[in-house]
Design an enzyme around this catalytic site. Structure first.
Site, mmCIF file in Angstrom:
data_model
loop_
_atom_site.group_PDB
_atom_site.id
_atom_site.type_symbol
_atom_site.label_atom_id
_atom_site.label_comp_id
_atom_site.label_asym_id
_atom_site.label_seq_id
_atom_site.Cartn_x
_atom_site.Cartn_y
_atom_site.Cartn_z
ATOM 1 N N ARG A 156 29.475 16.354 -28.716
ATOM 2 C CA ARG A 156 29.736 17.416 -27.741
ATOM 3 C C ARG A 156 29.979 16.855 -26.343
ATOM 4 N NH1 ARG A 156 30.010 22.015 -29.109
ATOM 5 N NH2 ARG A 156 29.522 22.620 -31.227
ATOM 6 N N HIS A 187 35.206 7.598 -33.460
ATOM 7 C CA HIS A 187 35.786 8.925 -33.246
ATOM 8 C C HIS A 187 35.346 9.410 -31.864
ATOM 9 C CE1 HIS A 187 37.017 13.030 -33.758
ATOM 10 N NE2 HIS A 187 37.308 12.894 -35.043
ATOM 11 N N TYR A 203 34.705 15.444 -29.981
ATOM 12 C CA TYR A 203 35.797 16.399 -30.219
ATOM 13 C C TYR A 203 35.925 17.437 -29.102
ATOM 14 C CZ TYR A 203 31.796 18.584 -32.607
ATOM 15 O OH TYR A 203 30.558 19.067 -32.931
ATOM 16 N N HIS A 242 41.179 13.674 -31.120
ATOM 17 C CA HIS A 242 41.922 14.919 -31.305
ATOM 18 C C HIS A 242 42.815 15.088 -30.079
ATOM 19 C CE1 HIS A 242 38.509 16.740 -34.008
ATOM 20 N NE2 HIS A 242 39.024 15.628 -34.489
ATOM 21 N N GLU A 287 44.891 12.104 -34.230
ATOM 22 C CA GLU A 287 44.574 12.732 -35.519
ATOM 23 C C GLU A 287 45.492 13.914 -35.785
ATOM 24 O OE1 GLU A 287 40.410 13.469 -36.207
ATOM 25 O OE2 GLU A 287 40.809 14.634 -38.030
ATOM 26 N N ASP A 341 44.483 13.418 -41.600
ATOM 27 C CA ASP A 341 43.326 14.115 -42.177
ATOM 28 C C ASP A 341 43.861 15.021 -43.291
ATOM 29 O OD1 ASP A 341 41.348 16.223 -42.588
ATOM 30 O OD2 ASP A 341 40.308 15.397 -40.849
ATOM 31 N N HIS A 373 43.238 18.712 -42.791
ATOM 32 C CA HIS A 373 44.020 19.270 -41.682
ATOM 33 C C HIS A 373 45.501 19.452 -42.039
ATOM 34 C CE1 HIS A 373 40.895 17.562 -38.588
ATOM 35 N NE2 HIS A 373 40.376 18.457 -39.411
ATOM 36 N N HIS A 433 41.582 10.419 -43.073
ATOM 37 C CA HIS A 433 40.347 11.185 -43.229
ATOM 38 C C HIS A 433 40.488 11.922 -44.553
ATOM 39 C CE1 HIS A 433 39.259 11.504 -38.661
ATOM 40 N NE2 HIS A 433 38.907 10.350 -39.203
ATOM 41 N N ASP A 485 40.659 24.724 -40.885
ATOM 42 C CA ASP A 485 39.875 23.513 -40.653
ATOM 43 C C ASP A 485 38.420 23.645 -41.110
ATOM 44 O OD1 ASP A 485 38.977 21.051 -39.945
ATOM 45 O OD2 ASP A 485 39.290 21.283 -37.791
ATOM 46 N N HIS A 513 36.193 21.797 -43.853
ATOM 47 C CA HIS A 513 36.168 20.711 -44.842
ATOM 48 C C HIS A 513 35.310 21.096 -46.048
ATOM 49 C CE1 HIS A 513 36.961 17.507 -41.491
ATOM 50 N NE2 HIS A 513 37.701 18.584 -41.340
ATOM 51 N N GLU A 563 34.741 12.951 -44.397
ATOM 52 C CA GLU A 563 34.086 13.823 -43.406
ATOM 53 C C GLU A 563 33.751 15.135 -44.109
ATOM 54 O OE1 GLU A 563 37.599 14.022 -40.859
ATOM 55 O OE2 GLU A 563 36.521 12.853 -39.352
HETATM 56 ZN ZN ZN Z 1 38.465 18.879 -39.405
HETATM 57 FE FE FE Z 2 39.222 14.455 -39.392
HETATM 58 FE FE FE Z 3 38.430 14.487 -36.190
#
Ligand code: ZN
Ligand code: FE
Ligand code: FE
Length: 279
Positions: free
Chosen positions: A37, A67, A70, A107, A142, A176, A179, A211, A224, A226, A256
């Protein structure tokens, strides 16, 4: 040998992640550079990094994927938020210079009503400023599901960003699976077609990591969410084709999926078995 791992918690440091990876049969892993975060990262512990590098060499962990948080938005309307994204990424890349061969995934951001054109301009501008520092880490954009005003919802948007970056030597893409499927690319019934499209629009030379996630929602849903491997709308047969595809099988794969370590271990075993099956 398939290069596969999962997302691990970085709270206990690099050596701990390396040990965890080996314990679950992984030979690579992904981690957040700091609290996902946002917020300040802990001081980098160079002794831990040194011990990790030694351990990684012994256990065949060649490359890991960092990563970015996000919450960073390189194309935010607010200048302060854009600066925060830039400064955080610079700080992350500075740290990653201690881990040779690592890559850094982020991202692209959300344009939030400013429009795609502005989004592309801000993101590429930030990448140009980052490049001016000469960091040696490969940066990956990504592919996104296209929720709301998320940038990177299709290959063309990523290509437009890349086109505006002056030095693209250290710029790549992380695909991904959840995604792109959510974004309307049919990797289930037409994997070859999707990869051909990727090659035509972006160039497969830019594809540096995958991913590997199933999706709770059908093709083109832009949600989105997963799912565990084989339990979603993508399904096991498609993943068998993904991990054996000649254009993908040499890339590192990162899970993920909604799992604890034991679940990741199972998925790694499963995907390794699929990868070794004669096609
Ligand atoms: Zn995702
Ligand atoms: Fe991802
Ligand atoms: Fe990601």
């Amino acid at each position: 040998m398939l290069r596969i791992g999962c997302h691990l918690s970085s709270s206990k440091g690099f050596l701990a992640m390396g040990r965890e990876a080996v314990k679950i049969g992984a030979n690579t892993f992904q981690f957040f550079t700091r609290n996902p975060r946002g917020g300040k990262a802990k001081e980098l512990d160079l002794a831990d990094v040194g011990a990790y590098l030694e351990f990684a060499k012994e256990h065949g962990i060649a490359q890991i994927l960092a990563h970015a948080p996000y919450t960073l938005n390189a194309c935010a309307k607010d200048e302060g938020l854009r600066r925060f994204a830039y400064e955080t990424m610079c700080d992350d890349l500075q740290r990653l210079s201690h881990i040779p061969g690592s890559m850094y995934n982020f991202h692209p951001g959300s344009h939030v009503k400013q429009g795609v054109e502005i989004g592309i301009a801000y993101i590429s501008e930030m990448l140009n400023r980052i490049n001016a520092h000469g960091y040696d880490t490969m940066i990956l954009l990504e592919t996104m599901a296209g929720k709301g005003s998320e940038m990177g919802r299709n290959f063309e948007e990523l290509r437009a960003i890349i086109d505006r970056v002056e030095d693209t030597q250290r710029l790549g893409v992380c695909l991904d699976t959840c995604h792109v499927f959510d974004g309307g690319y049919d990797i289930v019934d037409d994997l070859d077609g999707v990869l051909g499209e990727f090659d035509k629009v972006i160039g497969l030379v830019r594809l540096k990591a995958v991913h590997i996630n199933d999706s709770k929602n059908p093709l083109g849903s832009r949600k989105d969410r997963h799912e565990k491997i084989g339990e979603g709308e993508i399904g096991l047969d498609a993943f068998a084709r993904i991990v054996t595809h000649p254009r993908l099988r040499d890339l590192p794969f990162y899970l993920e999926t909604p799992n604890e370590l034991a679940g990741y271990q199972k998925e790694i075993m499963l995907l390794r078995a699929l990868a070794e099956q004669p096609v």
